[in-house]
Design a protein around this motif. Structure first.
Motif, PDB file in Angstrom:
ATOM      1  N   LEU A   1       0.833  -1.204   0.000  1.00 49.10           N
ATOM      2  CA  LEU A   1       0.000   0.000   0.000  1.00 49.10           C
ATOM      3  C   LEU A   1       0.867   1.253   0.000  1.00 49.10           C
ATOM      4  O   LEU A   1       1.786   1.365   0.826  1.00 49.10           O
ATOM      5  CB  LEU A   1      -0.908   0.044   1.234  1.00 49.10           C
ATOM      6  CG  LEU A   1      -2.178  -0.798   1.239  1.00 49.10           C
ATOM      7  CD1 LEU A   1      -1.874  -2.294   1.127  1.00 49.10           C
ATOM      8  CD2 LEU A   1      -2.976  -0.522   2.517  1.00 49.10           C
ATOM      9  N   PRO A   2       0.607   2.202  -0.878  1.00 56.06           N
ATOM     10  CA  PRO A   2       1.314   3.490  -0.764  1.00 56.06           C
ATOM     11  C   PRO A   2       0.911   4.169   0.540  1.00 56.06           C
ATOM     12  O   PRO A   2      -0.166   3.910   1.085  1.00 56.06           O
ATOM     13  CB  PRO A   2       0.829   4.270  -1.990  1.00 56.06           C
ATOM     14  CG  PRO A   2      -0.476   3.655  -2.355  1.00 56.06           C
ATOM     15  CD  PRO A   2      -0.393   2.210  -1.965  1.00 56.06           C
ATOM     16  N   GLY A   3       1.766   5.041   1.038  1.00 60.73           N
ATOM     17  CA  GLY A   3       1.466   5.735   2.274  1.00 60.73           C
ATOM     18  C   GLY A   3       0.210   6.578   2.146  1.00 60.73           C
ATOM     19  O   GLY A   3       0.111   7.419   1.243  1.00 60.73           O
ATOM     20  N   THR A   4      -0.749   6.362   3.032  1.00 59.90           N
ATOM     21  CA  THR A   4      -1.995   7.123   2.971  1.00 59.90           C
ATOM     22  C   THR A   4      -1.737   8.615   3.090  1.00 59.90           C
ATOM     23  O   THR A   4      -2.427   9.438   2.474  1.00 59.90           O
ATOM     24  CB  THR A   4      -2.947   6.656   4.089  1.00 59.90           C
ATOM     25  OG1 THR A   4      -3.179   5.246   3.933  1.00 59.90           O
ATOM     26  CG2 THR A   4      -4.289   7.380   4.025  1.00 59.90           C
ATOM     27  N   ASP A   5      -0.715   8.980   3.882  1.00 62.73           N
ATOM     28  CA  ASP A   5      -0.393  10.396   4.063  1.00 62.73           C
ATOM     29  C   ASP A   5       0.182  11.033   2.804  1.00 62.73           C
ATOM     30  O   ASP A   5       0.253  12.262   2.706  1.00 62.73           O
ATOM     31  CB  ASP A   5       0.596  10.571   5.218  1.00 62.73           C
ATOM     32  CG  ASP A   5       1.894   9.802   4.997  1.00 62.73           C
ATOM     33  OD1 ASP A   5       1.841   8.642   4.544  1.00 62.73           O
ATOM     34  OD2 ASP A   5       2.976  10.359   5.276  1.00 62.73           O
ATOM     35  N   LEU A   6       0.566  10.194   1.817  1.00 64.32           N
ATOM     36  CA  LEU A   6       1.130  10.718   0.572  1.00 64.32           C
ATOM     37  C   LEU A   6       0.111  10.768  -0.561  1.00 64.32           C
ATOM     38  O   LEU A   6       0.425  11.238  -1.656  1.00 64.32           O
ATOM     39  CB  LEU A   6       2.329   9.858   0.142  1.00 64.32           C
ATOM     40  CG  LEU A   6       3.496   9.807   1.136  1.00 64.32           C
ATOM     41  CD1 LEU A   6       4.579   8.857   0.633  1.00 64.32           C
ATOM     42  CD2 LEU A   6       4.077  11.195   1.380  1.00 64.32           C
ATOM     43  N   LEU A   7      -1.096  10.276  -0.320  1.00 64.59           N
ATOM     44  CA  LEU A   7      -2.124  10.294  -1.357  1.00 64.59           C
ATOM     45  C   LEU A   7      -2.734  11.695  -1.438  1.00 64.59           C
ATOM     46  O   LEU A   7      -3.114  12.274  -0.420  1.00 64.59           O
ATOM     47  CB  LEU A   7      -3.217   9.267  -1.047  1.00 64.59           C
ATOM     48  CG  LEU A   7      -2.733   7.817  -0.885  1.00 64.59           C
ATOM     49  CD1 LEU A   7      -3.909   6.903  -0.576  1.00 64.59           C
ATOM     50  CD2 LEU A   7      -1.999   7.339  -2.128  1.00 64.59           C
ATOM     51  N   PRO A   8      -2.830  12.263  -2.640  1.00 63.22           N
ATOM     52  CA  PRO A   8      -3.203  13.679  -2.789  1.00 63.22           C
ATOM     53  C   PRO A   8      -4.724  13.895  -2.715  1.00 63.22           C
ATOM     54  O   PRO A   8      -5.378  14.258  -3.692  1.00 63.22           O
ATOM     55  CB  PRO A   8      -2.654  14.023  -4.174  1.00 63.22           C
ATOM     56  CG  PRO A   8      -2.782  12.738  -4.945  1.00 63.22           C
ATOM     57  CD  PRO A   8      -2.494  11.649  -3.945  1.00 63.22           C
ATOM     58  N   ARG A   9      -5.276  13.717  -1.533  1.00 62.80           N
ATOM     59  CA  ARG A   9      -6.738  13.750  -1.396  1.00 62.80           C
ATOM     60  C   ARG A   9      -7.326  15.114  -1.767  1.00 62.80           C
ATOM     61  O   ARG A   9      -8.376  15.196  -2.417  1.00 62.80           O
ATOM     62  CB  ARG A   9      -7.134  13.378   0.030  1.00 62.80           C
ATOM     63  CG  ARG A   9      -6.910  11.891   0.355  1.00 62.80           C
ATOM     64  CD  ARG A   9      -7.301  11.589   1.782  1.00 62.80           C
ATOM     65  NE  ARG A   9      -6.433  12.315   2.707  1.00 62.80           N
ATOM     66  CZ  ARG A   9      -6.737  12.565   3.985  1.00 62.80           C
ATOM     67  NH1 ARG A   9      -7.906  12.201   4.469  1.00 62.80           N
ATOM     68  NH2 ARG A   9      -5.881  13.195   4.770  1.00 62.80           N
ATOM     69  N   GLU A  10      -6.660  16.195  -1.356  1.00 62.84           N
ATOM     70  CA  GLU A  10      -7.216  17.519  -1.657  1.00 62.84           C
ATOM     71  C   GLU A  10      -7.207  17.782  -3.162  1.00 62.84           C
ATOM     72  O   GLU A  10      -8.181  18.318  -3.711  1.00 62.84           O
ATOM     73  CB  GLU A  10      -6.424  18.597  -0.913  1.00 62.84           C
ATOM     74  CG  GLU A  10      -6.600  18.549   0.597  1.00 62.84           C
ATOM     75  CD  GLU A  10      -5.840  19.655   1.299  1.00 62.84           C
ATOM     76  OE1 GLU A  10      -5.175  20.467   0.609  1.00 62.84           O
ATOM     77  OE2 GLU A  10      -5.889  19.721   2.548  1.00 62.84           O
ATOM     78  N   ARG A  11      -6.121  17.404  -3.821  1.00 66.20           N
ATOM     79  CA  ARG A  11      -6.052  17.620  -5.271  1.00 66.20           C
ATOM     80  C   ARG A  11      -7.052  16.720  -5.991  1.00 66.20           C
ATOM     81  O   ARG A  11      -7.645  17.128  -7.006  1.00 66.20           O
ATOM     82  CB  ARG A  11      -4.625  17.358  -5.770  1.00 66.20           C
ATOM     83  CG  ARG A  11      -4.422  17.669  -7.250  1.00 66.20           C
ATOM     84  CD  ARG A  11      -4.547  19.155  -7.532  1.00 66.20           C
ATOM     85  NE  ARG A  11      -4.429  19.465  -8.946  1.00 66.20           N
ATOM     86  CZ  ARG A  11      -5.447  19.432  -9.827  1.00 66.20           C
ATOM     87  NH1 ARG A  11      -6.667  19.105  -9.417  1.00 66.20           N
ATOM     88  NH2 ARG A  11      -5.244  19.732 -11.090  1.00 66.20           N
TER      89      ARG A  11
END
Length: 387
Positions: A35-45
């Motif tokens: 899994l990629p780091g959830t904190d690195l997923l660009p949710r706002e963008r």
């Protein structure tokens, strides 16, 4: 009693997917899933792109089976740049994740009993797909430069005739190694000489820590089908993957996709198109992801060297995975329950084994955890080893 198909019986379960339930516990630091780091997923963008997409009514409508024209154009340009030659958009098929692309390819290209060459250890998702297709798996060893293409050449010379050769060429899952350029060139040449297709599974290629992706195998020959994915570079929940390859293969995959899911989500395709077209943002995002995962890799390997000095650890140059080799006599499958009791998860090497059982090996994903938790995860693993 309900009788299930023999095809179902031939597919072994995924230890990784089965582990997700256990490692989802809040008390467990997981090094298991890729899994990629959830904190690195660009949710706002992604939210901004979703708002733009939803302003267009067709984003919530059915779309073309092969994918939205705008996304296929973007992906064709991306693959053309990677491969150093023009790839037209009609040679791109958008899929619901690259795993669907692999499944559709197997159904298009394989009959029961066909020989498929896989790396050993192998990506579990590929093993499941090829087992479901009834393929005869032929494992090839890996070393620090990736697939032993020289061994493949020797076996071809004495009569091996595969339909497919599957490779995770860059930052291999699970071994973390990258196929050297001369081997990529030779693999493409062997495909031309012996008439098989190479399936180049490349979800991690853009995650090189130095920002310099390897030249794809497809740059060296025409008998290569490339698989790509937005899951590791944008977000897994978008479920956007793609394949590029010979026109005949793409047309056949498109036809089978019609009966699989009609089309990939128009909404997530629109979001993905928006993100990939914003090249300044996307380049900055990739830089941030590479820098963060490189730091996590350094923390992980340093912690293993300090806390588990008896364990051999691969040195990643990109991607998400480290491969651990424990001392002879260690059984990582037996170690896993103790590790979970200590609050850490990993995947035993046996989950990826094709030929040799790999009892002393383990795959760890360093990318999933924030840097502050990576060392703690290794500490818990070390505690489990001595428990």
């Amino acid at each position: 009693m309900i009788t299930l198909s023999t095809r179902w019986e031939s597919v072994r379960g995924s230890a990784i997917r089965d582990l997700l339930t256990l490692t989802a516990r809040p008390d467990v630091l997981s090094l298991a899933g890729g899994l990629p780091g959830t904190d690195l997923l660009p949710r706002e963008r992604i939210a901004e792109a979703a708002a733009v997409a939803l302003a267009e009514p067709t984003s919530v409508q059915y779309g073309e089976t092969a994918g939205l024209a705008g996304l296929r154009d973007v992906l064709a340009a991306h693959e053309s740049q990677r491969c150093g030659r023009p790839i037209p958009s009609d040679r791109v098929v958008v899929t619901s994740g690259s795993q669907q692309a692999l499944d559709l390819l197997a159904r298009v290209l394989l009959d029961p009993g066909d020989v498929v060459v896989v790396e050993d250890p192998a990506y579990v998702g590929a093993l499941q797909v090829f087992q479901a297709a009834g393929a005869a798996l032929h494992p090839l060893p890996l070393d620090g430069d990736g697939m032993r293409v020289d061994v493949l050449a020797e076996r071809l010379a004495v009569g091996l005739r595969p339909r497919l050769v599957h490779t995770v060429s860059s930052f291999h899952n699970p071994r973390g190694v990258t196929m050297a350029a001369p081997r990529r060139r030779e693999l493409a040449a062997l495909a031309d000489r012996y008439g098989f297709l190479v399936v180049e599974d490349d979800p991690y290629g853009l995650l090189a820590f130095d920002g310099a992706p390897a030249v794809p195998v497809a740059a060296y020959g025409d008998r290569v089908v490339r698989l790509g994915s937005a899951s590791k570079i944008l977000a897994p929940a978008l479920r956007v993957g793609w394949l590029t390859g010979p026109a005949q293969v793409c047309a056949a995959v498109e036809r089978l996709k019609q009966c699989a899911d009609l089309c990939t989500s128009s909404l997530t395709q629109s979001i993905t198109t928006e993100l990939l077209c914003d090249t300044a943002w996307f380049d900055a995002h990739l830089h941030r992801v590479r820098a963060a995962t490189a730091a996590r890799a350094r923390t992980f390997t340093s912690a293993v060297a300090e806390l588990l000095p008896q364990v051999t650890c691969s040195t990643p140059t990109g991607g998400m995975f480290c491969w651990l080799d424990f001392p002879e006599g260690t059984d990582t499958t037996a170690l896993l329950p103790r590790a979970l009791e200590h609050g850490v998860g990993f995947v035993p090497g046996s989950a990826f084994a094709v030929d040799a059982p790999l009892p002393t090996a383990a795959r760890c994903c360093f990318a999933s955890l924030p840097d502050a938790d990576v060392r703690e995860a290794v500490q818990r693993l070390a505690d489990a080893v001595v428990a």
